[in-house]
Each structure stands twice: as C-alpha cells, then as structure tokens.
Scaffold this motif. Structure first.
Motif, PDB file in Angstrom:
ATOM      1  N   VAL A 126     -24.455   1.905 -69.942  1.00 24.79           N
ATOM      2  CA  VAL A 126     -24.729   3.205 -69.316  1.00 24.79           C
ATOM      3  C   VAL A 126     -25.882   3.023 -68.341  1.00 24.79           C
ATOM      4  CG1 VAL A 126     -25.348   5.616 -69.699  1.00 24.79           C
ATOM      5  CG2 VAL A 126     -23.965   4.390 -71.414  1.00 24.79           C
ATOM      6  N   PHE A 127     -25.670   3.455 -67.095  1.00 28.28           N
ATOM      7  CA  PHE A 127     -26.695   3.332 -66.058  1.00 28.28           C
ATOM      8  C   PHE A 127     -27.070   4.715 -65.544  1.00 28.28           C
ATOM      9  CE2 PHE A 127     -24.754  -0.804 -66.145  1.00 28.28           C
ATOM     10  CZ  PHE A 127     -25.789  -1.681 -65.862  1.00 28.28           C
ATOM     11  N   VAL A 128     -28.350   4.889 -65.249  1.00 30.91           N
ATOM     12  CA  VAL A 128     -28.881   6.135 -64.694  1.00 30.91           C
ATOM     13  C   VAL A 128     -29.606   5.807 -63.393  1.00 30.91           C
ATOM     14  CG1 VAL A 128     -29.110   7.221 -66.963  1.00 30.91           C
ATOM     15  CG2 VAL A 128     -31.033   5.911 -66.010  1.00 30.91           C
ATOM     16  N   GLU A 130     -32.504   5.014 -60.894  1.00 31.50           N
ATOM     17  CA  GLU A 130     -33.717   4.245 -61.166  1.00 31.50           C
ATOM     18  C   GLU A 130     -34.897   5.134 -61.548  1.00 31.50           C
ATOM     19  OE1 GLU A 130     -34.973   0.222 -59.046  1.00 31.50           O
ATOM     20  OE2 GLU A 130     -35.537   1.975 -57.855  1.00 31.50           O
ATOM     21  N   GLU A 131     -34.995   6.319 -60.892  1.00 27.07           N
ATOM     22  CA  GLU A 131     -36.140   7.199 -61.119  1.00 27.07           C
ATOM     23  C   GLU A 131     -35.902   8.212 -62.237  1.00 27.07           C
ATOM     24  OE1 GLU A 131     -33.397   9.227 -58.254  1.00 27.07           O
ATOM     25  OE2 GLU A 131     -34.174   7.192 -58.582  1.00 27.07           O
ATOM     26  N   SER A 132     -34.747   8.172 -62.890  1.00 25.53           N
ATOM     27  CA  SER A 132     -34.418   9.138 -63.939  1.00 25.53           C
ATOM     28  C   SER A 132     -35.373   9.026 -65.117  1.00 25.53           C
ATOM     29  CB  SER A 132     -32.979   8.919 -64.424  1.00 25.53           C
ATOM     30  OG  SER A 132     -32.690   9.754 -65.530  1.00 25.53           O
ATOM     31  N   SER A 133     -35.645  10.155 -65.746  1.00 24.29           N
ATOM     32  CA  SER A 133     -36.498  10.169 -66.940  1.00 24.29           C
ATOM     33  C   SER A 133     -35.700   9.924 -68.214  1.00 24.29           C
ATOM     34  CB  SER A 133     -37.216  11.522 -67.050  1.00 24.29           C
ATOM     35  OG  SER A 133     -36.261  12.572 -67.209  1.00 24.29           O
ATOM     36  N   ILE A 134     -34.369   9.893 -68.114  1.00 23.30           N
ATOM     37  CA  ILE A 134     -33.502   9.710 -69.285  1.00 23.30           C
ATOM     38  C   ILE A 134     -33.677   8.302 -69.854  1.00 23.30           C
ATOM     39  CG2 ILE A 134     -31.088   9.571 -70.044  1.00 23.30           C
ATOM     40  CD1 ILE A 134     -30.484  11.763 -67.950  1.00 23.30           C
ATOM     41  N   LEU A 176     -22.362   5.212 -55.808  1.00 26.01           N
ATOM     42  CA  LEU A 176     -22.801   6.202 -54.816  1.00 26.01           C
ATOM     43  C   LEU A 176     -23.157   7.521 -55.488  1.00 26.01           C
ATOM     44  CD1 LEU A 176     -20.261   5.619 -51.893  1.00 26.01           C
ATOM     45  CD2 LEU A 176     -22.719   5.148 -51.863  1.00 26.01           C
ATOM     46  N   GLU A 177     -22.323   7.944 -56.432  1.00 23.81           N
ATOM     47  CA  GLU A 177     -22.537   9.225 -57.101  1.00 23.81           C
ATOM     48  C   GLU A 177     -23.810   9.238 -57.939  1.00 23.81           C
ATOM     49  OE1 GLU A 177     -20.072  12.234 -57.034  1.00 23.81           O
ATOM     50  OE2 GLU A 177     -20.345  11.066 -55.196  1.00 23.81           O
ATOM     51  N   MET A 197     -26.959  -4.682 -58.445  1.00 25.08           N
ATOM     52  CA  MET A 197     -28.413  -4.513 -58.433  1.00 25.08           C
ATOM     53  C   MET A 197     -29.075  -5.723 -57.780  1.00 25.08           C
ATOM     54  SD  MET A 197     -28.805  -2.947 -62.295  1.00 25.08           S
ATOM     55  CE  MET A 197     -30.595  -2.927 -62.334  1.00 25.08           C
ATOM     56  N   GLN A 198     -28.562  -6.918 -58.073  1.00 23.05           N
ATOM     57  CA  GLN A 198     -29.165  -8.133 -57.535  1.00 23.05           C
ATOM     58  C   GLN A 198     -28.835  -8.335 -56.058  1.00 23.05           C
ATOM     59  OE1 GLN A 198     -27.719 -11.225 -60.109  1.00 23.05           O
ATOM     60  NE2 GLN A 198     -28.889 -10.536 -61.878  1.00 23.05           N
ATOM     61  N   LYS A 199     -27.566  -8.133 -55.701  1.00 18.20           N
ATOM     62  CA  LYS A 199     -27.113  -8.467 -54.353  1.00 18.20           C
ATOM     63  C   LYS A 199     -27.303  -7.331 -53.355  1.00 18.20           C
ATOM     64  CE  LYS A 199     -23.697 -12.014 -55.470  1.00 18.20           C
ATOM     65  NZ  LYS A 199     -22.288 -12.476 -55.280  1.00 18.20           N
ATOM     66  N   ASN A 200     -27.093  -6.103 -53.811  1.00 19.66           N
ATOM     67  CA  ASN A 200     -27.096  -4.958 -52.886  1.00 19.66           C
ATOM     68  C   ASN A 200     -28.269  -4.017 -53.097  1.00 19.66           C
ATOM     69  OD1 ASN A 200     -24.571  -5.980 -52.041  1.00 19.66           O
ATOM     70  ND2 ASN A 200     -23.513  -4.789 -53.611  1.00 19.66           N
ATOM     71  N   GLY A 201     -29.118  -4.310 -54.080  1.00 18.05           N
ATOM     72  CA  GLY A 201     -30.267  -3.452 -54.322  1.00 18.05           C
ATOM     73  C   GLY A 201     -29.918  -2.091 -54.872  1.00 18.05           C
ATOM     74  N   ALA A 202     -28.842  -2.007 -55.655  1.00 19.38           N
ATOM     75  CA  ALA A 202     -28.454  -0.722 -56.245  1.00 19.38           C
ATOM     76  C   ALA A 202     -29.612  -0.156 -57.061  1.00 19.38           C
ATOM     77  CB  ALA A 202     -27.222  -0.903 -57.124  1.00 19.38           C
ATOM     78  N   LYS A 203     -29.948   1.100 -56.795  1.00 21.71           N
ATOM     79  CA  LYS A 203     -31.121   1.726 -57.420  1.00 21.71           C
ATOM     80  C   LYS A 203     -30.726   2.428 -58.712  1.00 21.71           C
ATOM     81  CE  LYS A 203     -33.682   0.474 -53.941  1.00 21.71           C
ATOM     82  NZ  LYS A 203     -34.666  -0.641 -54.077  1.00 21.71           N
ATOM     83  N   VAL A 204     -30.377   1.630 -59.708  1.00 22.44           N
ATOM     84  CA  VAL A 204     -29.994   2.171 -61.008  1.00 22.44           C
ATOM     85  C   VAL A 204     -30.717   1.396 -62.099  1.00 22.44           C
ATOM     86  CG1 VAL A 204     -27.730   3.011 -60.258  1.00 22.44           C
ATOM     87  CG2 VAL A 204     -27.965   0.668 -61.109  1.00 22.44           C
ATOM     88  N   ARG A 205     -30.716   1.970 -63.298  1.00 24.12           N
ATOM     89  CA  ARG A 205     -31.395   1.362 -64.441  1.00 24.12           C
ATOM     90  C   ARG A 205     -30.485   1.471 -65.661  1.00 24.12           C
ATOM     91  NH1 ARG A 205     -34.202   4.226 -68.044  1.00 24.12           N
ATOM     92  NH2 ARG A 205     -34.505   5.962 -66.580  1.00 24.12           N
TER      93      ARG A 205
END
Length: 260
Positions: A126-128, A130-134, A176-177, A197-205
């Motif tokens: 499960v990914f949220v 990057e800035e999410s507080s969850i 994107l969503e 995340m590594q290749k495209n810098g996806a901003k998720v955690r």
C-alpha cells in the motif's frame, strides 16, 4: 502486479459462450510450432514489467521473458496487448497462446488455467503520497483507495472493506492519481512502484504492512489446460534461462535486481 482474479467465473467474463469457444483438443505445442509463432498476451500497462514505449513498442521484463521462451521453443513471438480484466477469458477463447503478464498464481485461477513457473515473486503493498500523514491501514478507513480493475488487489480491498474504492486501467494511472491526491492510497505490487520511485522519482511512500495478505506471491505464465507438452517445453525454456544467466540479465535490465 500482482495481477488479479475476480471471484467466480462470471467475474472473469467466462460465460458459456467463452467456454464453448475453447473445446478440448490435442496438445497445442505442435500447432504453435506449425504456425511458427507464439501469441503472448499482457496488458501493456504495467511498467516496468510490460508497457508501450515512445516508439509504440511493447517492452519490459514480461515481453523479454516471453520472447526468449518463444525463441527457445523455435517460434517467433507475437506480443498482444489486451485489457487485464478480460485477459483470462481471451486465453480460454484461444485469442492467444499464453499470458506472460505478471499474473499471480491463485487456486481460483488454477481451476481454469495452468501455469508455467513461477518466474518471479512479488507482494501486495500500500502506497500513499509522500507527504501524507497516514501511517497504517487502520488510518485508511473511510478514505479513498485506488486499485487496478481485475487485480487480486481489487478483490482484497473489496473483501476487507471500510474504504471507498476507485478502479483504474493500470499502474501509470494509479501513480498519477495518488500523487495528485485524487485517491488517498493505492494497493499494488511492490516491485514496479519501487522501480518508479527509483527511476522516475515517484513521490509516494510505502506503508508498513508486514502482515498484509498477499505479501509474498508467486507469479506465473498462464496457458490453457490440457497441454502437458507445451507446459513442459515452456518450463524447460524458463529453467534453462535461469541456469545460463539469461534470466538474470533480463531482470537486471528491466527491474534492477534478480527477482526469482
């Protein structure tokens, strides 16, 4: 991916007409060799495993594995892209010979198709944003969850309940969503998102979910039942690839790691 299977035959779109379209027949290996080609299906929407590049070519880990298996059997590979939620129905209707599309091996699927492999292992995550507080699954209760239509992740999310669910065609849309905040989290396979995340810098955690169902899943290559010779030939090709270093080379090129 790992790519999913909706509960029941009707959820697959496998009505009587589809089953009638795939009568029992002799082992298909000879027919594939006679035709000189193997038709290999995937969604084309699951980078880095399979996707369409800027030259309109279907590339990635899955097509590379599929093409190598076809070559070792002695035929030309033909890549076919199709919507994931109907991909098993298409296999049973003989629209293609195999699915090399990051499909998880499940008991429900094994009722209607056979598998070669597994050819890698992955897991649900499960990914949220990057800035999410969850920080946990419990905190997602009442929130909006994004999943790919027809994946096992959708089935898991609906059975678990407690959140709103939105379905999408594939990983690019999901990323994107969630990054835009239109969904609070996405449920996906861990490997492709980590690559993004590594290749495209996806901003998720990624949330810490050590006990999540489906966290370590075998992924296989689907064929129609009743084809022991085809299954054996494909398994030998896959085993030989793993033994001679070809598999590792493909995995390093597309995934950045050996994912057996």
């Amino acid at each position: 991916m790992l790519k999913g299977f909706l509960t029941g035959i009707l959820a697959l779109g496998l009505g009587a007409s589809v089953m009638a379209a795939a009568p029992a027949q002799a082992d298909e290996l000879a027919a594939i060799k006679k035709a000189g080609e193997m038709r290999i299906a995937m969604s084309g929407a699951y980078p880095p495993f399979n996707f369409v590049n800027d030259k309109n070519e279907v590339v990635g880990f899955d097509p590379a594995i599929g093409r190598e298996i076809a070559r070792r059997i002695g035929v030309e590979p033909v890549i076919v892209t199709t919507a994931w939620d109907g991909i098993i129905a298409g296999l049973l209707a003989a629209k293609y010979d195999t699915i090399v599309g990051s499909m998880s091996i499940t008991p429900k699927r094994q009722e209607v198709i056979d598998f070669v492999g597994p050819y890698y292992r992955a897991g649900r995550a499960v990914f949220v944003p990057e800035e999410s507080s969850i920080q946990s699954l419990d905190e997602l209760k009442g929130k909006t969850l994004g999943v790919t239509l027809g994946e096992t992740h959708e089935k898991w999310a609906r059975e678990k309940g407690g959140w709103d669910i939105r379905t999408y065609k594939g990983l690019p849309e999901l990323l994107l969503e969630v990054q835009s905040g239109r969904v609070d989290a996405i449920v996906v396979d861990n490997i492709p998102v980590r690559v993004a995340m590594q290749k495209n810098g996806a901003k998720v955690r990624q949330l810490d979910t050590p006990d999540i169902e489906g966290g370590n899943v075998a992924v296989g290559i689907a064929i129609r039942k009743g084809n022991p010779e085809l299954k054996a030939a494909m398994q030998k090709a896959l085993d030989d690839m793993m033994a001679d270093g070809t598999y590792e080379k493909i995995a390093l090129e597309w995934i950045g790691a050996d994912i057996r």
